[in-house]
Design an enzyme around this catalytic site. Structure first.
Site, PDB file in Angstrom:
ATOM      1  N   GLN A   1      -4.954  -1.620   9.341  1.00 39.29           N
ATOM      2  CA  GLN A   1      -4.828  -2.946   8.733  1.00 39.29           C
ATOM      3  C   GLN A   1      -5.435  -4.011   9.642  1.00 39.29           C
ATOM      4  OE1 GLN A   1      -3.731  -3.457   5.612  1.00 39.29           O
ATOM      5  NE2 GLN A   1      -4.017  -5.655   5.744  1.00 39.29           N
TER       6      GLN A   1
ATOM      7  N   LYS B   1       0.849  -1.205   0.000  1.00 42.20           N
ATOM      8  CA  LYS B   1       0.000   0.000   0.000  1.00 42.20           C
ATOM      9  C   LYS B   1       0.882   1.251   0.000  1.00 42.20           C
ATOM     10  CE  LYS B   1      -3.843  -2.470   2.026  1.00 42.20           C
ATOM     11  NZ  LYS B   1      -4.670  -2.835   3.157  1.00 42.20           N
TER      12      LYS B   1
ATOM     13  N   ASP C   1     -11.319   2.450   3.527  1.00 39.95           N
ATOM     14  CA  ASP C   1     -11.665   1.028   3.361  1.00 39.95           C
ATOM     15  C   ASP C   1     -13.175   0.839   3.158  1.00 39.95           C
ATOM     16  OD1 ASP C   1      -9.481  -0.821   3.495  1.00 39.95           O
ATOM     17  OD2 ASP C   1      -9.184  -0.321   5.607  1.00 39.95           O
TER      18      ASP C   1
HETATM   19  N1  GUN Z   1      -6.930  -6.960   5.774  1.00 38.93           N
HETATM   20  C1  GUN Z   1      -7.194  -7.719   4.692  1.00 38.93           C
HETATM   21  N2  GUN Z   1      -7.754  -6.960   3.711  1.00 38.93           N
HETATM   22  C2  GUN Z   1      -7.834  -5.703   4.201  1.00 38.93           C
HETATM   23  C3  GUN Z   1      -8.303  -4.471   3.667  1.00 38.93           C
HETATM   24  O1  GUN Z   1      -8.782  -4.386   2.533  1.00 38.93           O
HETATM   25  N3  GUN Z   1      -8.204  -3.401   4.490  1.00 38.93           N
HETATM   26  C4  GUN Z   1      -7.715  -3.486   5.754  1.00 38.93           C
HETATM   27  N4  GUN Z   1      -7.680  -2.374   6.477  1.00 38.93           N
HETATM   28  N5  GUN Z   1      -7.276  -4.605   6.274  1.00 38.93           N
HETATM   29  C5  GUN Z   1      -7.328  -5.708   5.505  1.00 38.93           C
END
Ligand code: GUN
Length: 280
Positions: A93, A49, A116
């Site tokens: 996350q 990211k 998200d």
């Molecule tokens: N963990 C697995 N996929 C995601 C996601 O798309 N966003 C976040 N914040 N955590 C995750």
């Protein structure tokens, strides 16, 4: 033999667009990425990211907190980020260590910075089709379906899995595009038969090689959201790729399918967050 949907290429095109848009309008955008503990998979995702932010011209601010962080400490950090004008998006996350309640944490993020789209108010907006942010993984799947040229309208769409992050919002996005949507889960009877009716099949089960050729209609679009690590360390999806790719019309690989799209859509959402906050 199915055509392979190249998630890396589609994702690269989306990120290029985002990069151009940011450069053209000279947007000053910041994304805060919060990681708690040292789960290796989460570390890889967070690094990817950050790399995508760098490529697009978004400033990323990483907050790496220790495994034993308390809920009060994390909520305090979120308060600070909610009030920080240079932070347009906040991403915590998941999964979080067990002393932290994910729902409490997510609900604390300002909905305007919730890139998200996990906050209840953003989830609700998806339900009624009045959304600013689309949840990244389902939105990425929609882009991949779009890249095949196959229309969703009027098609039989089957989603396997009913998680809040993927299955449920995925069903909504397909419904908004006039798909006829069925959501399957662990209690579904005749799962193979239901799946084999699908023109568009989305596998978001979290079990390696769960979807076999007998569950797939000839020529179907098969989107594999699964990322499972096998005992030998290799990554594999929820779909038994070798046999299903003989029968499907289009199929996403793992890795290189949905995974890169999730990150590209996060970049789009972060630009959207900036626009919402600055009224542009
Ligand atoms: N963990 C697995 N996929 C995601 C996601 O798309 N966003 C976040 N914040 N955590 C995750």
């Amino acid at each position: 033999m199915a055509k392979i949907i190249d998630g890396k290429a589609v994702s690269a095109a989306v990120k290029e667009q985002v990069k151009d848009e940011i450069a053209r309008e000279r947007l000053d955008i910041g994304l805060a990425v919060v990681i708690v503990g040292d789960d290796p998979a989460s570390r890889v995702y967070v690094n990817n990211k950050k790399k995508a932010c760098e490529f697009c011209g978004i400033k990323s601010y990483e907050y790496a907190l220790p495994e034993d962080t308390t809920e009060a400490e994390l909520l305090e950090l979120i308060d600070t980020l909610n009030g920080d004008a240079k932070v347009n998006g906040i991403l915590v996350q998941l999964p979080l260590p067990k002393q932290l309640d994910e729902k409490t944490i997510i609900e604390h993020i300002s909905p305007m910075k919730d890139v998200d789209a996990f906050h209840e108010s953003n989830v609700g907006r998806i339900m009624i089709g009045n959304y600013a942010f689309l949840p990244c993984t389902p939105a990425g799947c929609m882009e991949l379906i779009r890249s095949t040229g196959v229309e969703v309208s009027g098609k039989e769409c089957v989603v396997i899995g009913r998680s809040n992050i993927v299955g449920k919002p995925m069903a909504m996005l397909l419904l908004h595009e006039n798909g006829t949507v069925t959501v399957c889960h662990s209690k579904t009877k005749n799962l193979a038969e239901v799946c084999s009716r699908a023109d568009i099949l989305i596998a978001a089960v979290g079990r390696a090689n769960f979807v076999t050729a007998d569950m797939v209609k000839e020529g179907a679009v098969v989107i594999d959201v699964g990322i499972n690590r096998l005992e030998n360390g290799k990554l594999c999806g929820d779909v038994k790729f070798d046999e299903v790719s003989e029968k499907a019309g289009y199929i996403t690989p793992v890795p290189g399918g949905v995974g890169p799209m999730t990150i590209a859509m996060l970049m789009k959402n972060t630009v959207m967050a900036k626009r919402i906050q600055s009224g542009i």
